[in-house]
Design a protein around this motif. Structure first.
Motif, PDB file in Angstrom:
ATOM      1  N   ALA A 269      -4.755  -4.908  -1.369  1.00 19.68           N
ATOM      2  CA  ALA A 269      -4.540  -3.839  -0.403  1.00 19.68           C
ATOM      3  C   ALA A 269      -5.073  -4.502   1.124  1.00 19.68           C
ATOM      4  CB  ALA A 269      -5.292  -2.651  -0.571  1.00 19.68           C
ATOM      5  N   CYS A 270      -6.032  -5.165   1.035  1.00 23.79           N
ATOM      6  CA  CYS A 270      -6.563  -5.844   2.365  1.00 23.79           C
ATOM      7  C   CYS A 270      -5.638  -6.951   2.690  1.00 23.79           C
ATOM      8  CB  CYS A 270      -7.872  -6.351   2.178  1.00 23.79           C
ATOM      9  SG  CYS A 270      -8.618  -7.027   3.873  1.00 23.79           S
ATOM     10  N   VAL A 271      -5.250  -7.881   1.863  1.00 24.97           N
ATOM     11  CA  VAL A 271      -4.254  -8.864   2.380  1.00 24.97           C
ATOM     12  C   VAL A 271      -2.808  -8.311   2.547  1.00 24.97           C
ATOM     13  CG1 VAL A 271      -2.961 -10.762   1.201  1.00 24.97           C
ATOM     14  CG2 VAL A 271      -5.282 -10.394   0.605  1.00 24.97           C
ATOM     15  N   LYS A 272      -2.373  -7.232   2.011  1.00 23.40           N
ATOM     16  CA  LYS A 272      -1.317  -6.588   2.446  1.00 23.40           C
ATOM     17  C   LYS A 272      -1.581  -6.217   3.839  1.00 23.40           C
ATOM     18  CE  LYS A 272       1.981  -2.879   1.034  1.00 23.40           C
ATOM     19  NZ  LYS A 272       2.142  -2.012   0.086  1.00 23.40           N
ATOM     20  N   GLU A 273      -2.539  -5.508   4.417  1.00 21.32           N
ATOM     21  CA  GLU A 273      -2.499  -4.884   5.490  1.00 21.32           C
ATOM     22  C   GLU A 273      -2.679  -6.199   6.529  1.00 21.32           C
ATOM     23  OE1 GLU A 273      -4.553  -3.585   8.911  1.00 21.32           O
ATOM     24  OE2 GLU A 273      -5.529  -4.932   7.514  1.00 21.32           O
ATOM     25  N   SER A 274      -3.376  -7.049   6.098  1.00 23.56           N
ATOM     26  CA  SER A 274      -3.447  -8.265   7.162  1.00 23.56           C
ATOM     27  C   SER A 274      -2.085  -8.761   7.129  1.00 23.56           C
ATOM     28  CB  SER A 274      -4.442  -9.166   6.633  1.00 23.56           C
ATOM     29  OG  SER A 274      -5.676  -8.874   6.462  1.00 23.56           O
ATOM     30  N   ILE A 275      -1.259  -8.821   6.256  1.00 25.59           N
ATOM     31  CA  ILE A 275       0.099  -9.536   6.464  1.00 25.59           C
ATOM     32  C   ILE A 275       0.958  -8.630   7.342  1.00 25.59           C
ATOM     33  CG2 ILE A 275       2.114  -9.978   5.135  1.00 25.59           C
ATOM     34  CD1 ILE A 275       0.695 -10.766   2.799  1.00 25.59           C
ATOM     35  N   GLU A 276       0.804  -7.136   7.207  1.00 30.33           N
ATOM     36  CA  GLU A 276       1.546  -6.430   8.091  1.00 30.33           C
ATOM     37  C   GLU A 276       1.081  -6.431   9.317  1.00 30.33           C
ATOM     38  OE1 GLU A 276       0.699  -2.582   6.363  1.00 30.33           O
ATOM     39  OE2 GLU A 276       2.168  -2.692   4.797  1.00 30.33           O
ATOM     40  N   ARG A 277      -0.016  -6.750   9.996  1.00 28.49           N
ATOM     41  CA  ARG A 277      -0.767  -6.987  11.201  1.00 28.49           C
ATOM     42  C   ARG A 277      -0.173  -8.375  11.652  1.00 28.49           C
ATOM     43  NH1 ARG A 277      -5.424  -7.376  11.764  1.00 28.49           N
ATOM     44  NH2 ARG A 277      -6.266  -7.138   9.579  1.00 28.49           N
ATOM     45  N   GLY A 278       0.038  -9.339  10.874  1.00 29.97           N
ATOM     46  CA  GLY A 278       0.392 -10.702  11.261  1.00 29.97           C
ATOM     47  C   GLY A 278      -0.829 -11.393  11.424  1.00 29.97           C
ATOM     48  N   ASP A 279      -1.782 -11.208  11.088  1.00 31.21           N
ATOM     49  CA  ASP A 279      -3.100 -12.047  11.629  1.00 31.21           C
ATOM     50  C   ASP A 279      -3.073 -13.183  10.541  1.00 31.21           C
ATOM     51  OD1 ASP A 279      -5.575 -12.829  11.933  1.00 31.21           O
ATOM     52  OD2 ASP A 279      -6.431 -11.005  12.668  1.00 31.21           O
ATOM     53  N   VAL A 280      -2.990 -14.256  10.994  1.00 31.91           N
ATOM     54  CA  VAL A 280      -2.731 -15.478  10.032  1.00 31.91           C
ATOM     55  C   VAL A 280      -4.262 -15.640   9.527  1.00 31.91           C
ATOM     56  CG1 VAL A 280      -2.032 -17.775   9.774  1.00 31.91           C
ATOM     57  CG2 VAL A 280      -0.988 -16.412  11.601  1.00 31.91           C
ATOM     58  N   GLU A 281      -5.346 -16.035  10.431  1.00 38.21           N
ATOM     59  CA  GLU A 281      -6.342 -16.409  10.133  1.00 38.21           C
ATOM     60  C   GLU A 281      -6.954 -15.333   8.964  1.00 38.21           C
ATOM     61  OE1 GLU A 281      -5.631 -16.088  12.927  1.00 38.21           O
ATOM     62  OE2 GLU A 281      -5.704 -18.214  13.844  1.00 38.21           O
ATOM     63  N   GLN A 282      -6.899 -14.017   9.025  1.00 40.74           N
ATOM     64  CA  GLN A 282      -7.388 -13.006   8.089  1.00 40.74           C
ATOM     65  C   GLN A 282      -6.618 -13.227   6.761  1.00 40.74           C
ATOM     66  OE1 GLN A 282      -7.971  -9.046   9.533  1.00 40.74           O
ATOM     67  NE2 GLN A 282      -9.365  -9.773  11.410  1.00 40.74           N
ATOM     68  N   VAL A 283      -5.128 -13.263   6.874  1.00 38.45           N
ATOM     69  CA  VAL A 283      -4.388 -13.462   5.491  1.00 38.45           C
ATOM     70  C   VAL A 283      -4.774 -14.628   4.833  1.00 38.45           C
ATOM     71  CG1 VAL A 283      -2.234 -13.939   4.983  1.00 38.45           C
ATOM     72  CG2 VAL A 283      -2.369 -12.419   6.712  1.00 38.45           C
ATOM     73  N   ALA A 284      -5.090 -15.694   5.419  1.00 35.18           N
ATOM     74  CA  ALA A 284      -5.693 -16.957   4.582  1.00 35.18           C
ATOM     75  C   ALA A 284      -7.051 -16.775   4.031  1.00 35.18           C
ATOM     76  CB  ALA A 284      -5.479 -17.792   5.640  1.00 35.18           C
ATOM     77  N   TRP A 285      -7.960 -16.139   4.852  1.00 33.31           N
ATOM     78  CA  TRP A 285      -9.236 -15.771   4.254  1.00 33.31           C
ATOM     79  C   TRP A 285      -9.176 -15.053   3.185  1.00 33.31           C
ATOM     80  CZ3 TRP A 285     -13.306 -12.477   3.348  1.00 33.31           C
ATOM     81  CH2 TRP A 285     -14.300 -13.345   3.028  1.00 33.31           C
ATOM     82  N   TYR A 286      -8.766 -14.091   3.410  1.00 30.66           N
ATOM     83  CA  TYR A 286      -8.705 -12.755   2.330  1.00 30.66           C
ATOM     84  C   TYR A 286      -7.848 -13.303   1.153  1.00 30.66           C
ATOM     85  CZ  TYR A 286     -11.066  -9.595   5.782  1.00 30.66           C
ATOM     86  OH  TYR A 286     -11.702  -9.087   6.306  1.00 30.66           O
ATOM     87  N   THR A 287      -6.914 -14.148   1.270  1.00 23.51           N
ATOM     88  CA  THR A 287      -6.071 -14.286   0.207  1.00 23.51           C
ATOM     89  C   THR A 287      -6.915 -15.425  -0.620  1.00 23.51           C
ATOM     90  OG1 THR A 287      -3.907 -14.231   1.679  1.00 23.51           O
ATOM     91  CG2 THR A 287      -4.124 -15.548  -0.554  1.00 23.51           C
ATOM     92  N   SER A 288      -7.702 -16.082  -0.043  1.00 25.74           N
ATOM     93  CA  SER A 288      -8.580 -17.170  -0.823  1.00 25.74           C
ATOM     94  C   SER A 288      -9.606 -16.537  -1.689  1.00 25.74           C
ATOM     95  CB  SER A 288      -9.107 -18.196   0.365  1.00 25.74           C
ATOM     96  OG  SER A 288     -10.235 -17.352   0.959  1.00 25.74           O
ATOM     97  N   VAL A 289     -10.055 -15.026  -1.454  1.00 27.83           N
ATOM     98  CA  VAL A 289     -10.844 -14.522  -2.099  1.00 27.83           C
ATOM     99  C   VAL A 289     -10.136 -13.767  -3.556  1.00 27.83           C
ATOM    100  CG1 VAL A 289     -12.415 -14.313  -0.468  1.00 27.83           C
ATOM    101  CG2 VAL A 289     -10.876 -12.442  -0.906  1.00 27.83           C
ATOM    102  N   LEU A 290      -8.927 -13.743  -3.532  1.00 26.77           N
ATOM    103  CA  LEU A 290      -8.053 -13.329  -4.715  1.00 26.77           C
ATOM    104  C   LEU A 290      -8.520 -14.080  -5.868  1.00 26.77           C
ATOM    105  CD1 LEU A 290      -4.781 -11.992  -3.094  1.00 26.77           C
ATOM    106  CD2 LEU A 290      -6.451 -10.601  -3.928  1.00 26.77           C
ATOM    107  N   PRO A 291      -7.978 -13.415  -7.008  1.00 27.10           N
ATOM    108  CA  PRO A 291      -7.966 -14.273  -8.233  1.00 27.10           C
ATOM    109  C   PRO A 291      -6.940 -15.444  -8.092  1.00 27.10           C
ATOM    110  CG  PRO A 291      -8.151 -12.055  -9.047  1.00 27.10           C
ATOM    111  CD  PRO A 291      -7.784 -11.886  -7.426  1.00 27.10           C
ATOM    112  N   VAL A 292      -7.090 -16.538  -8.749  1.00 25.73           N
ATOM    113  CA  VAL A 292      -6.267 -17.700  -8.354  1.00 25.73           C
ATOM    114  C   VAL A 292      -4.845 -17.223  -8.550  1.00 25.73           C
ATOM    115  CG1 VAL A 292      -5.707 -20.002  -9.261  1.00 25.73           C
ATOM    116  CG2 VAL A 292      -8.113 -19.337  -9.018  1.00 25.73           C
ATOM    117  N   TRP A 293      -4.454 -16.591  -9.732  1.00 24.84           N
ATOM    118  CA  TRP A 293      -3.135 -16.282 -10.217  1.00 24.84           C
ATOM    119  C   TRP A 293      -2.294 -15.577  -9.053  1.00 24.84           C
ATOM    120  CZ3 TRP A 293      -7.095 -14.561 -12.702  1.00 24.84           C
ATOM    121  CH2 TRP A 293      -7.093 -12.762 -12.677  1.00 24.84           C
TER     122      TRP A 293
END
Length: 689
Positions: free
Chosen positions: A348-372
């Motif tokens: 949900a946090c990654v999705k919200e960051s994508i909607e805001r278009g914040d590239v730095e946050q999208v990359a960082w929060y995506t990296s803490v997701l499970p690998v798959w």
């Protein structure tokens, strides 16, 4: 036993003296519950101290700069004793004594201005106590001339005398040796309803009188602070009474002092029953979050947060919740069964960051997701990025946080290529659409990394198949080059067809559009000059016609060669993967080829069907184009030989023909045979004897 107790407080004993402070310190060292409660108190007091200057404006120093307590009452009493009349004195009788207990003992009020100052002072002192600044509260009382009140604020401190071990050095003694007596007096003051509410709350907070403090607490954090201080006071008082560190009997506790100690769970249950808290409960989810963290109830926290996700969360709360989850995961407090709840929160946090278009946050929060899930979510984010600079920046950030950029770019290209796609066989539109351009542009994602050239070719080939099935030949002419097994072979097949198509276009244009036109013959009876001009024009025409025929022969040869390249494509045929038709290879080679084809089919499940459709469309078309060239250039014998190639079992081109296409091929073959008969040859092109 009595001797041991005497030695414990004896100056000559070699042991550390047991005092109130040491007893309570041991309690904090051994009891986790009391430490948690104290941490909560310190946290709430720190928050209150941070908000002190911002929220509290009714401070004493803003209204009074005197150092005399009850100044106006004192002036009035002096004036009355000297017989001086005071204007606007009023008829109300004031206190006749200025000792601290006079207003309560006499039941008479102070001067109105002093009463107003008194109320303001009490509110300010309580705010200082609430924010953990008891020393500042004492200093304020001294500045206001209430030295006695400052002294009363010292009585709650634990007594500690470090001197019995070393009589030769006199270290300072701290705390109140008669704390039990002070507590009884403070408790009675907190219970006295004749005193101002804030004064009762001040002493109630210091002696553990809960009801006196709750009277001035109107927010969740204030109520929690009151209960937490009361809980700590109960545990401390019980420990001190058990320790028996005093050489005299302690003053008994007040009759209404609670006998049952609070726990953290019972504390929060009591807090939530307060009316003022119930009104705010649904307006501030942070309180629930803080509650579960304090209680160390991770499972309830995650379940409550999951409910919030369904109801919608504010971005700031979602980020806060995400970092709480990450911290709990870091310290090992997330069990395997709770991982799915955590993953939903992180997604949900990654999705919200994508909607805001914040590239730095999208990359960082995506990296803490499970690998798959990392590849899937970051590919979604890259889907709509078209600017080259932004693409490079997004990939650089992904690489910085450790994401698999190769898998991500491959996935985003696949997603774009398959997005909005319908059955290409039923959607025959020759014009290039905006979606086609987007899909072609998506291939550029694979060109940033040189090691992805093979994947770029595979994706390009898959896209070209779709475009060619939709008859978008010009769109399919995008130039991408690389090499690898059947992916390279497929690319070369398509490239061979496109080259053949271009050569036929050149031949058609040269044959029909660039043939020199003969000069117009002069009319009968024309003069000599016109005849000469006609002869010169005819000679020029003959020269141009010879050049045209020469060029035509070259273009015809090129076009025929390239069309034959399609029909006679080596190793199985055009758009047939190598190894599928070769039955003479050894077993190991077959297994390797099969595994390679299986990987391709897994990546492109429609690939085999698309290649079959392409053969059924373009093999008959290429044959027809070749027939047109050979027939138009009067190369009838070779045109007839084309039937042998189509019927050959080596190439098996006849399998690509439908009944309609095969009928058209035979009709053209019949026309060619007629031309041969007119040229005194048999139907196969051999001269008749």
């Amino acid at each position: 036993m009595g001797e041991e107790e005497n030695n414990r407080d004896s100056p000559m004993s070699g042991e550390e003296p047991t005092t109130d402070l040491t007893v309570v310190s041991r309690l904090y060292d051994t009891n986790r519950t009391i430490r948690v409660a104290q941490i909560v108190i310190d946290w709430l007091e720190k928050n209150a101290a941070d908000d002190f200057d911002r929220k509290f404006y009714d401070r004493v120093e803003y209204f009074d700069d005197t150092h005399i307590g009850w100044e106006n009452t004192l002036k009035t009493l002096k004036s009355e004793s000297s017989g001086v009349s005071i204007p606007f004195r009023g008829t109300r009788s004031l206190v006749t004594s200025l000792d601290p207990d006079a207003p309560v003992r006499q039941g008479k009020p102070l001067h109105d201005l002093d009463h107003e100052d008194e109320m303001r002072l009490m509110r300010c002192v309580f705010v200082y106590v609430r924010s953990g600044q008891v020393a500042a509260a004492e200093e304020l009382c001294v500045k206001a001339g209430h030295h006695w009140r400052a002294a009363t604020l010292e009585g709650w401190k634990l007594h500690h005398d470090p001197n019995p071990l070393n009589p030769s050095q006199r270290n300072p003694i701290s705390g109140n040796p008669y704390r039990d007596v002070w507590k009884a007096v403070a408790w009675r003051a907190a219970s006295d309803e004749r005193l101002p509410q804030y004064e009762r709350a001040i002493y109630g907070a210091l002696c553990g009188h809960l009801q006196a403090v709750l009277g001035v607490c109107h927010e969740w954090q204030d109520v929690l602070w009151a209960y937490s201080r009361t809980m700590v006071d109960q545990w401390v008082e019980e420990q001190l009474r058990r320790a028996a560190t005093h050489l005299r009997p302690l003053h008994p506790l007040p009759k209404d002092f609670p006998e049952e100690k609070l726990s953290m769970k019972a504390l929060f249950e009591a807090v939530e029953q307060r009316p003022e808290v119930q009104q705010q409960r649904h307006n501030n989810p942070y309180h629930l979050l803080q509650k579960y963290i304090i209680l160390d109830d991770v499972e309830s926290l995650l379940r409550e947060a999951h409910v919030w996700l369904n109801d919608g969360l504010a971005p700031h709360l979602l980020r806060c919740l995400t970092h709480v989850v990450l911290f709990l995961r870091k310290i090992g407090r997330i069990s395997q069964q709770q991982e799915s709840l955590c993953t939903d929160i992180l997604e949900a946090c990654v999705k919200e960051s994508i909607e805001r278009g914040d590239v730095e946050q999208v990359a960082w929060y995506t990296s803490v997701l499970p690998v798959w899930l990392q590849v899937e979510w970051y590919a979604r984010f890259l889907h709509n990025i078209s600017d080259d600079h932004h693409r490079r920046h997004a990939l650089q950030l992904a690489a910085t946080v450790g994401l698999d950029t190769r898998a991500i770019t491959s996935t985003v290209v696949t997603n774009i290529r398959l997005s909005g796609s319908r059955d290409p066989e039923n959607e025959v539109v020759s014009e290039t659409t905006g979606d086609d351009r987007v899909k072609i542009s998506a291939i550029d994602w694979l060109l940033y990394d040189p090691k992805q050239r093979v994947e770029a070719l595979r994706q390009a080939s898959a896209l070209l198949r779709t475009l060619l099935i939709s008859r978008k030949i010009e769109t399919g002419s995008r130039d991408l080059t690389t090499q690898s097994d059947n992916i390279v072979r497929e690319y070369l097949c398509i490239r061979t067809f496109l080259d053949a198509q271009d050569s036929f276009t050149d031949w058609f244009d040269h044959y029909h559009q660039k043939r020199p036109q003969p000069p117009k013959k002069p009319t009968v009876g024309s003069n000599f000059s016109q005849q000469v001009a006609y002869e010169q024009a005819e000679q020029q025409h003959n020269g141009e016609l010879d050049r045209w025929k020469h060029t035509l022969s070259l273009i015809t040869k090129t076009a025929c060669d390239r069309l034959y390249n399609v029909l006679l494509f080596p190793e199985g045929g055009w758009l047939v993967d190598s190894g599928l038709e070769d039955q003479d290879v050894d077993t190991s080679a077959k297994d390797t080829s099969s595994s390679r084809e299986l990987r391709l089919d897994n990546q492109e499940p429609d690939r085999a069907q698309q290649m079959s459709v392409l053969r059924s469309i373009y093999i008959p078309q290429v044959t027809s184009l070749l027939q047109n060239i050979l027939h138009s250039t009067e190369n009838y014998k070779e045109s007839v030989r084309l039937a042998d190639i189509i019927a050959s079992e080596q190439h098996q081109l006849y399998k690509a023909f439908g009944s309609c296409e095969l009928q058209q091929f035979l009709i053209k073959l019949q026309e060619t045979s007629r031309e041969l008969l007119d040229c005194n040859c048999d139907a196969l092109g051999y001269p008749l004897q």
